[in-house]
Write an enzyme that holds these catalytic residues in place. Structure first.
Site, PDB file in Angstrom:
ATOM      1  N   ASP A  76      -6.144  -4.642  -4.680  1.00  9.89           N
ATOM      2  CA  ASP A  76      -5.631  -3.239  -4.560  1.00  9.89           C
ATOM      3  C   ASP A  76      -4.293  -2.922  -5.130  1.00  9.89           C
ATOM      4  O   ASP A  76      -4.050  -1.448  -5.454  1.00  9.89           O
ATOM      5  CB  ASP A  76      -5.321  -2.783  -2.951  1.00  9.89           C
ATOM      6  CG  ASP A  76      -6.491  -3.675  -2.019  1.00  9.89           C
ATOM      7  OD1 ASP A  76      -6.892  -4.487  -2.447  1.00  9.89           O
ATOM      8  OD2 ASP A  76      -6.779  -2.930  -0.948  1.00  9.89           O
ATOM      9  N   ASP A 100       0.717  -1.169   0.092  1.00 11.34           N
ATOM     10  CA  ASP A 100      -0.034  -0.031   0.129  1.00 11.34           C
ATOM     11  C   ASP A 100       1.127   1.407   0.052  1.00 11.34           C
ATOM     12  O   ASP A 100       0.216   2.520  -0.016  1.00 11.34           O
ATOM     13  CB  ASP A 100      -0.912   0.094   1.335  1.00 11.34           C
ATOM     14  CG  ASP A 100      -1.865  -0.931   1.034  1.00 11.34           C
ATOM     15  OD1 ASP A 100      -2.589  -1.011  -0.130  1.00 11.34           O
ATOM     16  OD2 ASP A 100      -2.702  -1.665   1.994  1.00 11.34           O
TER      17      ASP A 100
END
Length: 373
Positions: free
Chosen positions: A156, A89
Site C-alpha cells: 500500500d 497510511d
C-alpha cells in the site's frame, strides 16, 4: 475516443443524493444491503469518500461538496494528535482530504495540516533498512500487532508516498523527497517478483533491518498474487514516476500492469487473487479493478504509453456493466463486488477505495490530469 461524461454525471448525482444518508461519517465498508458502516478514529480508509467529494467539487463547483468535505476535518485534526494512529497510511488520509482542499481552494490551514501529516509519515522511516515501517509499535498490542508490525513494509505504501513528494515540492525540504525515493526503491526491490507479481508485505529483521522474506497477508498464499496489492503497485508506481521521472519506476509500473492485465476475468474484472489453484471459486474484486483501472488510465496519459487507454476503457466498461450501483437509489456507495478479506469470509462488499478510484478512473478517461496525489 470513448466518453464517460454521462457516467461521471451519474456518479456526481449519486454522491449528492446520499449526503443525508452518510451524514458526517467516513464510510468504511458496506454490506449486501448497500449501507455504509463508518470508520473508527484514525482508520486508514477515511479519506476516500472525502476524495470523492473533492472530485465532485472540482467538476461542479457546487459548494455543498466542499462543505461536506470540510465537515470531516476534525477527524483528521484529531488523528495527528494520537501517536498510535500515525502510520504509513497518512498519505491515503491526507492527500485526498487536505492536499485536495489546498490544491482546489488555496486553503492554507489545509496545507499546514497536510505538511504536518507528511512530517509524521517521514518520521516512520527506518534508516538502516531504507523503508517506511507500516505501523508503529504501541502499548495497545492487540492480536500480537506489534509482532506483526515490527520491521514490516506494505505494498500500500506505493500510494502513500505522493504526500511526501508533494511536501517536497511545496516546501523545498529535500528529506521529504529522499525518504520517499529511498522507500520506493526498497519496495520495488523486495515487493515485486521477476514475473511481475507482488508480495503484499515484506518483513525486515526488527533489530538489524536486514531483509528477510515476503508475505501475502490478505491473499490466497504467500506465493500467490493478491490483486488489490497488485493494484496499489500499478497506480502508485505510475504516480512515483510522475514525481521522479526515474524510468526505473515506469518500467516497474509497466511490469506489474502487464501481469495484471493478462490475468483479468473475461468481464475485465480483477479476480481477488491472480494465482489461485485451478477450479477455485471466481470471486471478483471491484476495488482492485477500479484501482488498477485508474492506474492504467494514468499510465496511458504518459507519452508513449497511450496504448494502455483501450484496456483501461475495457476495465471501466466491465465495472459499469457488472458492479455499478449508481442506478440503485437505495445504495449509498458506487460499486458492488468489493472483496475485502476473502480468507476471513468477507467476499462481497462496498469499499470506499473502490468507489474513489472508480470516480478517478472515469475522470482520467475523460481527459483530466489534475488530481490530489
Amino acid at each position: 475516443m470513448s466518453n464517460y461524461r454521462s457516467l461521471q454525471n451519474d456518479v456526481v448525482s449519486h454522491i449528492r443524493r446520499n449526503f443525508d444518508a452518510i451524514g458526517n461519517g467516513n464510510p468504511k465498508i458496506g454490506g449486501v444491503d448497500f449501507k455504509w458502516k463508518m470508520c473508527e478514529p484514525g482508520y486508514w480508509v477515511a479519506g476516500f469518500y472525502v476524495g470523492e467529494l473533492w472530485l465532485a467539487y472540482q467538476i461542479t463547483g457546487d459548494e455543498r461538496f466542499k462543505n461536506q468535505a470540510r465537515q470531516r476535518n476534525p477527524f483528521f485534526q484529531h488523528l495527528l494528535h494520537v501517536p498510535e494512529l500515525l502510520n504509513h497510511d497518512l498519505g491515503f488520509l491526507f492527500s485526498l482530504t487536505q492536499v485536495a482542499d489546498y490544491k482546489l481552494t488555496g486553503n492554507r490551514e489545509a496545507r499546514e495540516l497536510a505538511l504536518r501529516a507528511a512530517e509524521a509519515l517521514r518520521g516512520q522511516y527506518q534508516q538502516m533498512g531504507e523503508f517506511i515501517q507500516a505501523w508503529p509499535l504501541t502499548k495497545i498490542n492487540t492480536e500480537n500487532r506489534n509482532e506483526l508490525a515490527a520491521g514490516r513494509m506494505l505494498i500500500d505504501s506505493f500510494e502513500n508516498l505522493a504526500l511526501l513528494f508533494w511536501a517536497h515540492q511545496e516546501t523545498g525540504i529535500q528529506s521529504f523527497y529522499d525518504v520517499a525515493y529511498a522507500h520506493a526503491r526498497t519496495a520495488v526491490k523486495h515487493l515485486i517478483r521477476e514475473d511481475g507479481t507482488t508480495f503484499h508485505t515484506f518483513k525486515f529483521d526488527p533489530a538489524t533491518q536486514e531483509p528477510m522474506y515476503g508475505q501475502t497477508l490478505q491473499g490466497y498464499a504467500d506465493n500467490s498474487c493478491w490483486s488489490r496489492g497488485q493494484s496499489w503497485a500499478v497506480h502508485g508506481l505510475t504516480q512515483i514516476y510522475a514525481y521522479t521521472k526515474d524510468k526505473a519506476f515506469l518500467d516497474a509500473a509497466k511490469k506489474v500492469t502487464d501481469f495484471a492485465l493478462a490475468n483479468l476475468t473475461a468481464e475485465n474484472i480483477c479476480p481477488w487473487d491472480y494465482k489461485l489453484p485451478k477450479g477455485s471459486e471466481v470471486i471478483w474484486d471491484s476495488s482492485a479493478t477500479a484501482i488498477t483501472c485508474a492506474g492504467v488510465a494514468a499510465l496511458s496519459q504518459i507519452e508513449g504509453y497511450e496504448q494502455y487507454r483501450t484496456k483501461a476503457q475495457a476495465m471501466l466498461d466491465g465495472l459499469q456493466e457488472h458492479c455499478d450501483l449508481t442506478g440503485n437509489a437505495d445504495a449509498e456507495g458506487l460499486l458492488d463486488h468489493g472483496a475485502y478479506f476473502v480468507t476471513r469470509g468477507d467476499k462481497r462488499a462496498m469499499l470506499p477505495y473502490g468507489d474513489y478510484y472508480y470516480f478517478e478512473a472515469i475522470r482520467r478517461l475523460n481527459g483530466e490530469t489534475n488530481f490530489f496525489w
